[in-house]
Scaffold this motif. Structure first.
Motif, PDB file in Angstrom:
ATOM      1  N   ASP A  30       5.363 -97.813  97.801  1.00  0.00           N
ATOM      2  CA  ASP A  30       6.525 -98.505  98.372  1.00  0.00           C
ATOM      3  C   ASP A  30       7.725 -97.568  98.451  1.00  0.00           C
ATOM      4  OD1 ASP A  30       5.270-100.958  98.796  1.00  0.00           O
ATOM      5  OD2 ASP A  30       5.948-101.819  96.891  1.00  0.00           O
ATOM      6  N   GLU A  31       7.974 -96.807  97.378  1.00  0.00           N
ATOM      7  CA  GLU A  31       9.113 -95.881  97.349  1.00  0.00           C
ATOM      8  C   GLU A  31       8.957 -94.793  98.405  1.00  0.00           C
ATOM      9  OE1 GLU A  31       8.975 -94.608  93.278  1.00  0.00           O
ATOM     10  OE2 GLU A  31       9.984 -96.426  92.552  1.00  0.00           O
ATOM     11  N   ILE A  32       7.761 -94.286  98.556  1.00  0.00           N
ATOM     12  CA  ILE A  32       7.513 -93.233  99.538  1.00  0.00           C
ATOM     13  C   ILE A  32       7.746 -93.750 100.949  1.00  0.00           C
ATOM     14  CG2 ILE A  32       5.725 -91.741 100.539  1.00  0.00           C
ATOM     15  CD1 ILE A  32       4.562 -91.605  97.627  1.00  0.00           C
ATOM     16  N   VAL A  33       7.201 -94.915 101.264  1.00  0.00           N
ATOM     17  CA  VAL A  33       7.373 -95.483 102.602  1.00  0.00           C
ATOM     18  C   VAL A  33       8.852 -95.766 102.874  1.00  0.00           C
ATOM     19  CG1 VAL A  33       6.862 -97.490 104.057  1.00  0.00           C
ATOM     20  CG2 VAL A  33       5.026 -96.366 102.785  1.00  0.00           C
ATOM     21  N   LEU A  34       9.567 -96.229 101.879  1.00  0.00           N
ATOM     22  CA  LEU A  34      10.993 -96.491 102.033  1.00  0.00           C
ATOM     23  C   LEU A  34      11.737 -95.211 102.405  1.00  0.00           C
ATOM     24  CD1 LEU A  34      13.109 -98.750 101.799  1.00  0.00           C
ATOM     25  CD2 LEU A  34      13.372 -98.134  99.395  1.00  0.00           C
ATOM     26  N   THR A  35      11.398 -94.093 101.771  1.00  0.00           N
ATOM     27  CA  THR A  35      12.075 -92.837 102.080  1.00  0.00           C
ATOM     28  C   THR A  35      11.657 -92.280 103.440  1.00  0.00           C
ATOM     29  OG1 THR A  35      10.444 -91.465 100.951  1.00  0.00           O
ATOM     30  CG2 THR A  35      12.327 -92.230  99.648  1.00  0.00           C
ATOM     31  N   LEU A  36      10.502 -92.705 103.953  1.00  0.00           N
ATOM     32  CA  LEU A  36      10.027 -92.216 105.253  1.00  0.00           C
ATOM     33  C   LEU A  36      10.546 -93.046 106.431  1.00  0.00           C
ATOM     34  CD1 LEU A  36       6.330 -91.332 104.375  1.00  0.00           C
ATOM     35  CD2 LEU A  36       8.169 -89.736 104.976  1.00  0.00           C
ATOM     36  N   ARG A  37      11.286 -94.115 106.173  1.00  0.00           N
ATOM     37  CA  ARG A  37      11.764 -94.974 107.259  1.00  0.00           C
ATOM     38  C   ARG A  37      12.456 -94.221 108.400  1.00  0.00           C
ATOM     39  NH1 ARG A  37      14.051-100.385 104.395  1.00  0.00           N
ATOM     40  NH2 ARG A  37      12.032-101.369 104.064  1.00  0.00           N
ATOM     41  N   PRO A  38      13.361 -93.280 108.110  1.00  0.00           N
ATOM     42  CA  PRO A  38      14.005 -92.568 109.226  1.00  0.00           C
ATOM     43  C   PRO A  38      13.008 -91.820 110.113  1.00  0.00           C
ATOM     44  CG  PRO A  38      15.220 -92.182 107.189  1.00  0.00           C
ATOM     45  CD  PRO A  38      13.947 -92.890 106.818  1.00  0.00           C
ATOM     46  N   VAL A  39      11.981 -91.227 109.513  1.00  0.00           N
ATOM     47  CA  VAL A  39      10.965 -90.509 110.280  1.00  0.00           C
ATOM     48  C   VAL A  39      10.120 -91.496 111.083  1.00  0.00           C
ATOM     49  CG1 VAL A  39       8.973 -88.960 110.081  1.00  0.00           C
ATOM     50  CG2 VAL A  39      10.918 -88.677 108.557  1.00  0.00           C
ATOM     51  N   LEU A  40       9.791 -92.631 110.476  1.00  0.00           N
ATOM     52  CA  LEU A  40       8.976 -93.640 111.158  1.00  0.00           C
ATOM     53  C   LEU A  40       9.705 -94.230 112.356  1.00  0.00           C
ATOM     54  CD1 LEU A  40       7.619 -95.306 107.925  1.00  0.00           C
ATOM     55  CD2 LEU A  40       6.221 -94.114 109.632  1.00  0.00           C
ATOM     56  N   LYS A  41      11.025 -94.325 112.284  1.00  0.00           N
ATOM     57  CA  LYS A  41      11.813 -94.871 113.390  1.00  0.00           C
ATOM     58  C   LYS A  41      11.753 -93.981 114.621  1.00  0.00           C
ATOM     59  CE  LYS A  41      15.075 -97.766 110.920  1.00  0.00           C
ATOM     60  NZ  LYS A  41      16.477 -98.042 110.618  1.00  0.00           N
ATOM     61  N   GLN A  42      11.485 -92.687 114.431  1.00  0.00           N
ATOM     62  CA  GLN A  42      11.419 -91.754 115.557  1.00  0.00           C
ATOM     63  C   GLN A  42      10.407 -92.197 116.601  1.00  0.00           C
ATOM     64  OE1 GLN A  42      10.596 -87.857 113.997  1.00  0.00           O
ATOM     65  NE2 GLN A  42      12.581 -87.701 112.980  1.00  0.00           N
ATOM     66  N   CYS A  43       9.307 -92.771 116.158  1.00  0.00           N
ATOM     67  CA  CYS A  43       8.281 -93.219 117.106  1.00  0.00           C
ATOM     68  C   CYS A  43       8.064 -94.723 117.017  1.00  0.00           C
ATOM     69  CB  CYS A  43       6.978 -92.469 116.890  1.00  0.00           C
ATOM     70  SG  CYS A  43       6.149 -92.856 115.351  1.00  0.00           S
ATOM     71  N   ASP A  44       8.959 -95.395 116.289  1.00  0.00           N
ATOM     72  CA  ASP A  44       8.899 -96.847 116.125  1.00  0.00           C
ATOM     73  C   ASP A  44       7.568 -97.301 115.523  1.00  0.00           C
ATOM     74  OD1 ASP A  44      10.211 -99.273 116.198  1.00  0.00           O
ATOM     75  OD2 ASP A  44       9.436 -99.798 118.182  1.00  0.00           O
ATOM     76  N   ALA A  45       7.079 -96.522 114.545  1.00  0.00           N
ATOM     77  CA  ALA A  45       5.794 -96.822 113.916  1.00  0.00           C
ATOM     78  C   ALA A  45       5.939 -97.898 112.846  1.00  0.00           C
ATOM     79  CB  ALA A  45       5.203 -95.569 113.284  1.00  0.00           C
ATOM     80  N   GLN A  46       4.989 -98.794 112.822  1.00  0.00           N
ATOM     81  CA  GLN A  46       4.912 -99.834 111.802  1.00  0.00           C
ATOM     82  C   GLN A  46       3.969 -99.340 110.706  1.00  0.00           C
ATOM     83  OE1 GLN A  46       2.688-103.259 113.040  1.00  0.00           O
ATOM     84  NE2 GLN A  46       3.314-104.470 111.294  1.00  0.00           N
ATOM     85  N   VAL A  47       4.345 -99.568 109.452  1.00  0.00           N
ATOM     86  CA  VAL A  47       3.466 -99.228 108.331  1.00  0.00           C
ATOM     87  C   VAL A  47       2.957-100.523 107.725  1.00  0.00           C
ATOM     88  CG1 VAL A  47       3.296 -98.194 106.040  1.00  0.00           C
ATOM     89  CG2 VAL A  47       4.627 -97.065 107.817  1.00  0.00           C
ATOM     90  N   VAL A  48       1.656-100.629 107.610  1.00  0.00           N
ATOM     91  CA  VAL A  48       1.008-101.774 106.974  1.00  0.00           C
ATOM     92  C   VAL A  48       0.394-101.245 105.682  1.00  0.00           C
ATOM     93  CG1 VAL A  48      -0.794-103.517 107.192  1.00  0.00           C
ATOM     94  CG2 VAL A  48       0.501-102.801 109.223  1.00  0.00           C
ATOM     95  N   MET A  49       0.772-101.864 104.574  1.00  0.00           N
ATOM     96  CA  MET A  49       0.283-101.381 103.287  1.00  0.00           C
ATOM     97  C   MET A  49      -0.539-102.452 102.592  1.00  0.00           C
ATOM     98  SD  MET A  49       2.114 -99.109 100.362  1.00  0.00           S
ATOM     99  CE  MET A  49       3.673 -99.448 100.983  1.00  0.00           C
ATOM    100  N   SER A  50      -1.695-102.022 102.091  1.00  0.00           N
ATOM    101  CA  SER A  50      -2.547-102.893 101.302  1.00  0.00           C
ATOM    102  C   SER A  50      -2.950-102.123 100.041  1.00  0.00           C
ATOM    103  CB  SER A  50      -3.779-103.309 102.109  1.00  0.00           C
ATOM    104  OG  SER A  50      -4.616-104.115 101.330  1.00  0.00           O
ATOM    105  N   VAL A  51      -1.997-102.072  99.122  1.00  0.00           N
ATOM    106  CA  VAL A  51      -2.200-101.386  97.855  1.00  0.00           C
ATOM    107  C   VAL A  51      -1.934-102.418  96.765  1.00  0.00           C
ATOM    108  CG1 VAL A  51      -1.442 -99.497  96.356  1.00  0.00           C
ATOM    109  CG2 VAL A  51      -1.447 -99.190  98.847  1.00  0.00           C
TER     110      VAL A  51
END
Length: 173
Positions: A30-51
């Protein structure tokens, strides 16, 4: 805002430290994905997590941070050109009491069959000179194999996305 600051602090501490510690895999993801949000916004990618929560590892969260960041960033760089609904899925599950399997998959372009056997070799890329160095999968592989004693594999079909699988011990050697 407080949650974001706390997450950045923990990820920064894990990044700069090669310290081993006990951690909940879901919390770290969760912490890692939160820090990657700015990079993910570049291509408007959705992250689905099942951990699942409660999957505790005694290992090196800094190495895990680098592995997940490299694999997600690699997908953003290579998988989604011209894609209208980019998605990255991160899953994990216990493999008995001693091992964990994780998968980082995308629904992008996939990897050309001739590159698959060499994908973990350094400098293998389809975008040399255009934002690709060919080092992200190589670095991720080394951090999984050499730090916690795990293994990696990749599966891909052109046009159907790509999935990197990581198997590692729950307790690093």
């Amino acid at each position: 805002a407080a949650e974001l600051v706390t997450s950045f602090k923990q990820v920064a501490a894990d990044q700069t430290s090669a310290q081993r510690r006990r951690f909940d895999l879901r919390e770290v993801c969760d912490e890692i994905v939160l820090t990657l949000r700015p990079v993910l916004k570049q291509c408007d990618a959705q992250v689905v997590m099942s951990v699942p929560e409660g999957l505790v590892l005694d290992s090196y969260p800094g190495a895990l941070w680098q592995v997940l960041t490299n694999l997600v960033t690699n997908a953003i760089t290579h998988a989604f050109e011209g894609h209208t609904s980019p998605r990255i899925t991160i899953t994990a599950a216990a493999l008995g009491p001693d091992r964990v399997a994780m998968n980082v998959a995308d629904n992008g372009q996939g990897i050309a069959p001739e590159l698959l056997p060499r994908i973990f070799d350094p400098f293998v890329t389809t975008r040399m000179g255009r934002g690709g160095t060919g080092l992200r999968p190589h670095i991720a592989h080394n951090l999984v194999v050499h730090v916690p004693g795990g293994r990696t594999s990749v599966a891909s079909q052109p046009g159907e996305g790509c999935g990197f699988t990581i198997e590692r011990p729950r307790n690093a050697p």
